[in-house]
Design a protein around this motif. Structure first.
Motif, PDB file in Angstrom:
ATOM      1  N   ALA A  19     108.088   5.444 -30.686  1.00 55.19           N
ATOM      2  CA  ALA A  19     108.651   6.005 -29.456  1.00 55.19           C
ATOM      3  C   ALA A  19     109.875   5.204 -29.011  1.00 55.19           C
ATOM      4  O   ALA A  19     110.868   5.782 -28.539  1.00 55.19           O
ATOM      5  N   ALA A  20     109.816   3.887 -29.168  1.00 55.83           N
ATOM      6  CA  ALA A  20     110.967   3.051 -28.820  1.00 55.83           C
ATOM      7  C   ALA A  20     112.166   3.412 -29.697  1.00 55.83           C
ATOM      8  O   ALA A  20     113.308   3.447 -29.229  1.00 55.83           O
ATOM      9  N   GLY A  21     111.897   3.697 -30.979  1.00 58.15           N
ATOM     10  CA  GLY A  21     112.968   4.114 -31.870  1.00 58.15           C
ATOM     11  C   GLY A  21     113.550   5.448 -31.455  1.00 58.15           C
ATOM     12  O   GLY A  21     114.773   5.642 -31.462  1.00 58.15           O
ATOM     13  N   LEU A  22     112.687   6.398 -31.060  1.00 59.72           N
ATOM     14  CA  LEU A  22     113.161   7.699 -30.603  1.00 59.72           C
ATOM     15  C   LEU A  22     113.951   7.568 -29.302  1.00 59.72           C
ATOM     16  O   LEU A  22     114.920   8.305 -29.078  1.00 59.72           O
ATOM     17  N   PHE A  23     113.544   6.633 -28.450  1.00 60.36           N
ATOM     18  CA  PHE A  23     114.314   6.353 -27.239  1.00 60.36           C
ATOM     19  C   PHE A  23     115.711   5.857 -27.620  1.00 60.36           C
ATOM     20  O   PHE A  23     116.711   6.267 -27.026  1.00 60.36           O
ATOM     21  N   GLY A  24     115.762   4.986 -28.631  1.00 60.65           N
ATOM     22  CA  GLY A  24     117.048   4.508 -29.116  1.00 60.65           C
ATOM     23  C   GLY A  24     117.909   5.646 -29.628  1.00 60.65           C
ATOM     24  O   GLY A  24     119.126   5.678 -29.394  1.00 60.65           O
ATOM     25  N   PHE A  25     117.280   6.622 -30.303  1.00 69.10           N
ATOM     26  CA  PHE A  25     118.044   7.773 -30.799  1.00 69.10           C
ATOM     27  C   PHE A  25     118.575   8.598 -29.633  1.00 69.10           C
ATOM     28  O   PHE A  25     119.691   9.139 -29.696  1.00 69.10           O
ATOM     29  N   GLY A  26     117.767   8.695 -28.584  1.00 68.89           N
ATOM     30  CA  GLY A  26     118.233   9.405 -27.402  1.00 68.89           C
ATOM     31  C   GLY A  26     119.447   8.733 -26.776  1.00 68.89           C
ATOM     32  O   GLY A  26     120.419   9.398 -26.417  1.00 68.89           O
ATOM     33  N   ILE A  27     119.387   7.406 -26.672  1.00 74.16           N
ATOM     34  CA  ILE A  27     120.527   6.666 -26.129  1.00 74.16           C
ATOM     35  C   ILE A  27     121.742   6.825 -27.035  1.00 74.16           C
ATOM     36  O   ILE A  27     122.876   7.020 -26.561  1.00 74.16           O
TER      37      ILE A  27
END
Length: 260
Positions: free
Chosen positions: A227-235
């Motif tokens: 999820a942290a990685g997906l958050f990074g993709f969102g950013i």
């Protein structure tokens, strides 16, 4: 502002919308333990933001989908004609289709029509009902696995940075948002390909699963890390909305040729 410039501007809104969807997915996993895919995140944001936000997201997703499809047709991102370039253009075509489907869902939500939330399973069932359906699904699973591997390669090599303005591409925080995001997406795609492979081999559409099922399949704390990685993709998508180098789609030329 001509049609090409307007489409480019709306495409940036599309990048921002994609970023918002991935940030929502990460938020739901970390704060509530709820696993969603971009389609579910769209429903979540639409419920909270109302019709105006849905209209903006629909416009952005439509422009983004058209831009991706145009990239596949006209090679506006300069992928080239070698094997790697063709693969990237096929990926752009697939991305275009996915985001055009998300556009349709946003429009339906705007109209007050809720989706079933089982798009992957329904699509798999349709494929299985065709002649040689199991083989089609298995091939699809292998292609999805290859896409996952490609995402991981991009994370390692950082090739996604070449599309950003150089001064931003050199920023460490931007690099690691992208690397973490592409790595997380690669893992999710590979897990989803496993579900799809099972569905094809067992001839059972219920075995298929997309991003939401892949996240649910992960145990803690791996799901939070992803999820942290997906958050990074969102950013990173928000960064692209502002700083990605976008080549105009030749809309005006196409219209002139079609009407001449």
């Amino acid at each position: 502002m001509n049609a090409s410039s307007r489409l480019t501007t709306l495409t940036r809104v599309g990048f921002a919308t994609r970023g918002a969807l991935y940030i929502a997915i990460a938020f739901l996993v970390v704060r509530t333990g709820r696993a969603e895919d971009p389609s579910g995140a769209l429903r979540y944001l639409g419920e909270g933001g109302g019709r105006v936000l849905l209209a903006v997201m629909a416009a952005g997703l439509l422009a983004y989908g058209i831009w991706r499809a145009a990239d596949a047709i006209f090679d506006i991102e300069r992928h080239g004609s070698d094997g790697k370039g063709i693969a990237e253009r096929l990926g752009a075509a697939a991305s275009g289709v996915v985001h055009l489907l998300l556009t349709w869902q946003a429009i339906r939500l705007f109209q007050g029509v809720a989706s079933s939330g089982q798009a992957t399973e329904e699509g798999t069932q349709t494929a299985l009902s065709l002649p040689g359906g199991s083989a089609i699904v298995i091939v699809g699973a292998l292609l999805l696995f290859a896409v996952g591997v490609f995402q991981l390669v991009r994370a390692v090599k950082g090739t996604f940075l070449r599309h950003l303005e150089p001064r931003i591409a050199r920023q460490t925080w931007a690099q690691w948002c992208g690397r973490g995001g592409y790595a997380a997406r690669g893992l999710i795609f590979m897990i989803s390909s496993y579900f799809l492979l099972k569905a094809g081999m067992q001839d059972q559409a219920s075995e298929a699963g997309g991003m939401a099922q892949a996240i649910s399949w992960l145990s803690s704390p791996v799901d939070v890390i992803v999820a942290a990685g997906l958050f990074g993709f969102g950013i990173f998508s928000l960064i692209e909305a502002r700083y990605r180098i976008l080549h105009d789609v030749p809309v005006d030329d196409a219209v002139k040729k079609a009407t001449s």
